[in-house]
Design a protein around this motif. Structure first.
Motif, PDB file in Angstrom:
ATOM      1  N   VAL A   5       0.849  -1.185   0.000  1.00 29.88           N
ATOM      2  CA  VAL A   5       0.000   0.000   0.000  1.00 29.88           C
ATOM      3  C   VAL A   5       0.887   1.239   0.000  1.00 29.88           C
ATOM      4  O   VAL A   5       1.898   1.293   0.699  1.00 29.88           O
ATOM      5  N   GLN A   6       0.512   2.207  -0.796  1.00 30.01           N
ATOM      6  CA  GLN A   6       1.225   3.476  -0.834  1.00 30.01           C
ATOM      7  C   GLN A   6       0.286   4.562  -0.337  1.00 30.01           C
ATOM      8  O   GLN A   6      -0.917   4.506  -0.566  1.00 30.01           O
ATOM      9  N   SER A   7       0.844   5.537   0.363  1.00 24.23           N
ATOM     10  CA  SER A   7       0.015   6.627   0.866  1.00 24.23           C
ATOM     11  C   SER A   7       0.876   7.868   1.010  1.00 24.23           C
ATOM     12  O   SER A   7       2.083   7.829   0.804  1.00 24.23           O
ATOM     13  N   GLU A  19       0.620   6.823  10.136  1.00 24.81           N
ATOM     14  CA  GLU A  19       0.341   6.530   8.728  1.00 24.81           C
ATOM     15  C   GLU A  19       1.116   5.300   8.276  1.00 24.81           C
ATOM     16  O   GLU A  19       0.594   4.456   7.556  1.00 24.81           O
ATOM     17  N   ALA A  20       2.371   5.190   8.713  1.00 25.71           N
ATOM     18  CA  ALA A  20       3.179   4.020   8.354  1.00 25.71           C
ATOM     19  C   ALA A  20       2.545   2.747   8.912  1.00 25.71           C
ATOM     20  O   ALA A  20       2.464   1.726   8.223  1.00 25.71           O
ATOM     21  N   GLY A  21       2.073   2.817  10.150  1.00 27.88           N
ATOM     22  CA  GLY A  21       1.431   1.648  10.756  1.00 27.88           C
ATOM     23  C   GLY A  21       0.160   1.255  10.027  1.00 27.88           C
ATOM     24  O   GLY A  21      -0.093   0.069   9.785  1.00 27.88           O
ATOM     25  N   ALA A  22      -0.629   2.246   9.660  1.00 30.06           N
ATOM     26  CA  ALA A  22      -1.871   1.964   8.932  1.00 30.06           C
ATOM     27  C   ALA A  22      -1.558   1.354   7.567  1.00 30.06           C
ATOM     28  O   ALA A  22      -2.204   0.389   7.146  1.00 30.06           O
ATOM     29  N   SER A  23      -0.558   1.899   6.877  1.00 28.43           N
ATOM     30  CA  SER A  23      -0.179   1.360   5.562  1.00 28.43           C
ATOM     31  C   SER A  23       0.317  -0.069   5.682  1.00 28.43           C
ATOM     32  O   SER A  23      -0.004  -0.928   4.852  1.00 28.43           O
ATOM     33  N   MET A  49       5.107  -8.556  -3.009  1.00 31.71           N
ATOM     34  CA  MET A  49       4.647  -7.178  -2.830  1.00 31.71           C
ATOM     35  C   MET A  49       5.826  -6.249  -2.541  1.00 31.71           C
ATOM     36  O   MET A  49       5.886  -5.137  -3.075  1.00 31.71           O
ATOM     37  N   ASP A  50       6.756  -6.692  -1.696  1.00 36.23           N
ATOM     38  CA  ASP A  50       7.932  -5.874  -1.383  1.00 36.23           C
ATOM     39  C   ASP A  50       8.754  -5.579  -2.638  1.00 36.23           C
ATOM     40  O   ASP A  50       9.358  -4.514  -2.758  1.00 36.23           O
ATOM     41  N   ALA A  51       8.764  -6.530  -3.565  1.00 36.88           N
ATOM     42  CA  ALA A  51       9.543  -6.366  -4.799  1.00 36.88           C
ATOM     43  C   ALA A  51       8.771  -5.615  -5.883  1.00 36.88           C
ATOM     44  O   ALA A  51       9.317  -5.344  -6.944  1.00 36.88           O
TER      45      ALA A  51
END
Length: 153
Positions: A5-7, A19-23, A49-51
């Motif tokens: 997820v990007q935000s 925000e990092a925790g929610a993402s 997903m990480d890649a």
């Protein structure tokens, strides 16, 4: 393509941490859904997903991400600055539109995913409440209070 997820966020380190925790929580929820659809472990999907893993239509079908490929004919390349669709594509889209006029999207959420969503909402509400209480106490002069109108501080 599958990815985390990007935000975007602004604020101090606490806001950015929230925000990092929610993402991260949302990414983990997507990883669970992908793992189920792809018949892979959650750890395998998190690595993909990480890649930021890209798939063409055939690869996406083989991976279990899609159920069918709509247009399997070889695409025709043309020189144009407009989007052009083949007659086959237009016919298939028209047929799908006729068949799906009254269809709806059904999304199944398992109890763990629902609990994760509930927890994220509760965390956001608690963070907003804490910020409001910290910045709007009765002992602070009015000029130092934080007011939010339509998302503008």
């Amino acid at each position: 393509m599958i990815h985390n997820v990007q935000s975007g966020a602004q604020g101090d380190y606490r806001d950015l941490g929230n925000e990092a925790g929610a993402s991260k929580n949302l990414s983990e929820g997507f990883a669970e859904m992908y793992a189920q659809k792809m018949n892979k472990s959650i750890d395998e999907v998190k690595e993909l997903m990480d890649a930021t893993t890209w798939y063409n239509a055939k690869q996406a079908k083989e991976a279990g991400l899609v159920d069918e490929i709509m247009f399997e004919s070889t695409p025709m390349m043309v020189a144009s600055d407009d989007l052009l669709l083949s007659d086959e594509a237009v016919s298939k889209i028209n047929a799908l539109m006729q068949n799906d006029k009254e269809s709806t999207m059904n999304i199944e959420i398992n109890p763990e995913q629902m609990e994760s969503i509930k927890n994220l909402i509760d965390e956001k509400i608690a963070a907003v409440k804490a910020e409001f209480e910290a910045n709007n106490s009765a002992d602070k002069p009015l000029k130092n209070q934080l007011f939010k109108f339509g998302g503008i501080k």
